[in-house]
Design a protein around this motif. Structure first.
Motif, PDB file in Angstrom:
ATOM      1  N   ALA A  51      -1.860  -5.862   2.912  1.00 46.12           N
ATOM      2  CA  ALA A  51      -1.640  -4.679   2.073  1.00 46.12           C
ATOM      3  C   ALA A  51      -0.649  -3.708   2.699  1.00 46.12           C
ATOM      4  CB  ALA A  51      -2.963  -3.972   1.799  1.00 46.12           C
TER       5      ALA A  51
ATOM      6  N   ALA B 145       0.817  -1.212   0.000  1.00 45.60           N
ATOM      7  CA  ALA B 145       0.000   0.000   0.000  1.00 45.60           C
ATOM      8  C   ALA B 145       0.852   1.263   0.000  1.00 45.60           C
ATOM      9  CB  ALA B 145      -0.942   0.002   1.206  1.00 45.60           C
TER      10      ALA B 145
ATOM     11  N   ARG C 266      -6.764  -9.122   4.934  1.00 44.59           N
ATOM     12  CA  ARG C 266      -6.591  -8.397   3.670  1.00 44.59           C
ATOM     13  C   ARG C 266      -5.874  -7.067   3.908  1.00 44.59           C
ATOM     14  NH1 ARG C 266     -11.537  -8.387   2.428  1.00 44.59           N
ATOM     15  NH2 ARG C 266     -11.494 -10.372   1.338  1.00 44.59           N
TER      16      ARG C 266
END
Length: 350
Positions: free
Chosen positions: A299, A114, A295
């Protein structure tokens, strides 16, 4: 080959970021020195890290300077490596916050996909810094032996569920003033054990109010113990502090109060009176929540081996060997910022 490295910080909350890296440097046979200024001045990293001042830092001529601040003194020699002082929790717009590039660093060691993807786009456009995804040194102790510190923090719970409360110092986003009475009531009931911590920049009077809640059902945790406290706790209660992301990396439930940008992995709520019911939900998560936590964690920080510090050192070595490509000159704006830093620190030698 043994070398000198400099660890740099301008706030006390950076110490838990630098400590795992200092440990990794020592294991690799290098010498770690620390220069702490501004809000970190007067603090220290334990021996064998050697604490230095301005002129000693310059005289060291370190191989690299690792910064857990958003700036670094450019007049100190060596590669300038950005470690970050927190995750991107969207407190500010990108142009002013996490992805602001000031032209001071040669290498950005990013925490996870990310962060890596946006910085690689910036690097391709700017050309004057490299990006390597390493994970974040601060989180190394979450995934390896911490010497029993987390167990010691949890021991007074005596089998009870443990809640960690953490809050940002940003006044408009802080839950600490608004949730105090609700948290105090939960602590008084005593069915759960609480670990309480506030950002070092929070108002001293507010910090003292929370310290006063310590007793058989709660303990106040200092900044340097924060990672151990995250490891010790079952659930986090917070606001828009980056501790939310740090805790979520463990895939443990996160309860947030008026988060600025709530995500699916969070349980966000608006009113202090909702706290008891929201705590009950956090300790009995629905089936979708663990998947959302996993999840999000993958990230922002997929590394669960506790070796991000070693990857930072390896990335720095690769930079210095020229394996990350040739870097362009720093922009003119960086020269002005470097002058400002000299002025702020009072250093005018070449």
């Amino acid at each position: 080959m043994m070398a000198d490295y400099l660890l740099f910080a301008s706030e006390r909350y950076a110490l838990p970021i630098l400590q795992p890296l200092a440990d990794a440097l020592q294991v690799a046979g290098h010498t770690a020195h620390a220069w702490l200024v501004d809000g970190a001045a007067g603090a220290a990293l334990p021996a064998p890290v050697r604490m230095v001042g301005l002129h000693e830092a310059v005289a060291l001529r370190p191989r690299a300077v690792f910064s857990a601040a958003n700036w670094v003194p450019t007049f100190v020699s060596g590669a300038k490596v950005q470690l970050f002082h927190g995750f991107n929790v969207e407190k500010r717009e990108d142009a002013r916050g996490h992805f602001r590039v000031r032209g001071l660093f040669d290498l950005y060691c990013t925490q996870g996909p990310a962060t890596t993807a946006p910085f690689r786009k910036l690097a391709a456009r700017a050309g004057h810094f490299a990006v390597v995804e390493t994970g974040w040194p601060k989180l190394d102790p979450l995934f390896r032996d911490d010497g029993g510190e987390s167990a010691r923090l949890r021991a007074p719970a005596a089998g009870r569920e443990v809640v960690l409360f953490a809050s940002t110092f940003t006044e408009r986003l802080s839950a600490a003033p608004l949730l105090f009475d609700a948290i105090a009531a939960e602590i008084a009931r005593g069915d759960r054990y609480w670990l309480l911590t506030l950002h070092p920049k929070c108002a001293p009077a507010l910090v003292e109010r929370y310290r006063a809640l310590a007793g058989p059902n709660a303990a106040f945790v200092e900044t340097e113990q924060l990672v151990a406290a995250q490891r010790a706790a079952d659930v986090l209660l917070a606001d828009t502090t980056s501790v939310v992301s740090e805790f979520a990396v463990q895939r443990k439930p996160v309860l947030t109060f008026r988060n600025r940008a709530p995500k699916p992995h969070m349980l966000d709520f608006e009113q202090a009176a909702q706290l008891p019911a929201m705590l009950a939900r956090a300790f009995a998560p629905d089936a979708a929540r663990p998947a959302e936590l996993a999840r999000y964690a993958d990230a922002i920080h997929p590394y669960r081996d506790g070796r991000s510090s070693e990857r930072v050192i390896a990335a720095t070595d690769a930079l210095l060997r020229g394996e990350l490509g040739a870097l362009q000159r720093k922009p003119l704006a960086a020269i002005f910022r470097a002058w400002q830093i000299r002025h702020e620190l009072g250093y005018w030698r070449p």
